[in-house]
Design a protein around this motif. Sequence first.
Motif, short mmCIF file in Angstrom:
data_model
loop_
_atom_site.label_atom_id
_atom_site.label_comp_id
_atom_site.label_asym_id
_atom_site.label_seq_id
_atom_site.Cartn_x
_atom_site.Cartn_y
_atom_site.Cartn_z
N PRO A 1 0.84 -1.20 0.00
CA PRO A 1 0.00 0.00 0.00
C PRO A 1 0.88 1.25 0.00
CG PRO A 1 -0.16 -1.16 2.10
CD PRO A 1 0.70 -1.99 1.20
N LEU A 2 0.38 2.29 -0.65
CA LEU A 2 1.11 3.55 -0.68
C LEU A 2 0.90 4.33 0.60
CD1 LEU A 2 0.27 4.73 -4.30
CD2 LEU A 2 2.37 3.63 -3.49
N ALA A 3 1.93 5.05 1.02
CA ALA A 3 1.81 5.91 2.19
C ALA A 3 0.88 7.07 1.86
CB ALA A 3 3.18 6.43 2.60
N GLY A 4 0.01 7.37 2.80
CA GLY A 4 -0.93 8.47 2.61
C GLY A 4 -0.95 9.42 3.78
N GLU A 5 -0.10 9.17 4.77
CA GLU A 5 -0.06 10.00 5.97
C GLU A 5 1.38 10.37 6.28
OE1 GLU A 5 -2.68 9.74 8.91
OE2 GLU A 5 -4.21 9.12 7.49
N VAL A 6 1.54 11.48 6.98
CA VAL A 6 2.87 11.91 7.41
C VAL A 6 2.89 11.88 8.94
CG1 VAL A 6 4.54 13.81 7.42
CG2 VAL A 6 3.18 13.37 5.39
N ASP A 7 3.91 11.27 9.49
CA ASP A 7 4.06 11.11 10.94
C ASP A 7 5.20 11.98 11.43
OD1 ASP A 7 3.53 9.71 13.47
OD2 ASP A 7 5.51 8.85 13.17
N HIS A 8 4.99 12.62 12.59
CA HIS A 8 6.07 13.35 13.25
C HIS A 8 6.81 12.36 14.14
CE1 HIS A 8 3.39 16.63 12.09
NE2 HIS A 8 4.50 17.35 12.02
N ILE A 9 8.06 12.12 13.85
CA ILE A 9 8.83 11.11 14.57
C ILE A 9 8.90 11.41 16.06
CG2 ILE A 9 11.12 10.05 14.78
CD1 ILE A 9 11.40 10.60 11.70
N ASP A 10 9.05 12.69 16.43
CA ASP A 10 9.15 13.03 17.85
C ASP A 10 7.80 12.96 18.56
OD1 ASP A 10 7.80 15.39 17.18
OD2 ASP A 10 9.52 16.69 17.54
N GLY A 11 6.71 12.78 17.81
CA GLY A 11 5.38 12.62 18.39
C GLY A 11 4.73 13.90 18.88
N LEU A 12 5.35 15.05 18.64
CA LEU A 12 4.82 16.31 19.15
C LEU A 12 4.02 17.09 18.13
CD1 LEU A 12 7.92 17.44 21.21
CD2 LEU A 12 5.86 16.32 22.06
N GLY A 13 4.01 16.65 16.91
CA GLY A 13 3.23 17.32 15.88
C GLY A 13 3.84 18.63 15.42
N PRO A 14 3.07 19.39 14.64
CA PRO A 14 3.60 20.61 14.05
C PRO A 14 3.92 21.70 15.06
CG PRO A 14 1.26 20.38 13.58
CD PRO A 14 1.70 19.11 14.23
N LEU A 15 3.36 21.61 16.25
CA LEU A 15 3.64 22.64 17.25
C LEU A 15 4.85 22.31 18.12
CD1 LEU A 15 -0.02 23.43 18.36
CD2 LEU A 15 1.37 24.57 16.64
N GLY A 16 5.43 21.14 17.92
CA GLY A 16 6.61 20.75 18.67
C GLY A 16 7.84 21.52 18.22
N PRO A 17 8.94 21.38 18.93
CA PRO A 17 10.15 22.14 18.60
C PRO A 17 10.72 21.83 17.22
CG PRO A 17 10.62 20.50 20.29
CD PRO A 17 9.13 20.51 20.08
N ARG A 18 10.44 20.64 16.71
CA ARG A 18 10.95 20.29 15.38
C ARG A 18 9.90 20.48 14.30
NH1 ARG A 18 13.61 14.61 15.81
NH2 ARG A 18 14.15 15.07 13.66
N GLY A 19 8.66 20.81 14.70
CA GLY A 19 7.59 21.15 13.77
C GLY A 19 7.61 20.39 12.47
N HIS A 20 7.80 21.10 11.37
CA HIS A 20 7.81 20.49 10.04
C HIS A 20 9.23 20.30 9.51
CE1 HIS A 20 3.50 20.37 9.52
NE2 HIS A 20 3.43 21.60 9.99
#
Length: 53
Positions: A4-23
């Motif tokens: 199956p093709l990937a259809g989602e993007v995961d934040h490795i640090d688990g903090l999402g776009p508001l985390g210190p590593r954001g995007h």
Amino acid sequence: MLKPLAGEVDHIDGLGPLGPRGHDPTNLRSMTKQHHSRATARAQPGGWADREP
């Protein structure tokens, strides 16, 4: 059999776009919907992983 093709993007640090590593591209990985849902459930406190089977 095709994978199956990937259809989602995961934040490795688990903090999402508001985390210190954001995007930061090094903090992102692609996943299938099923895999992302499973990984998120394991990572969330009180999520699916904490429920009795």
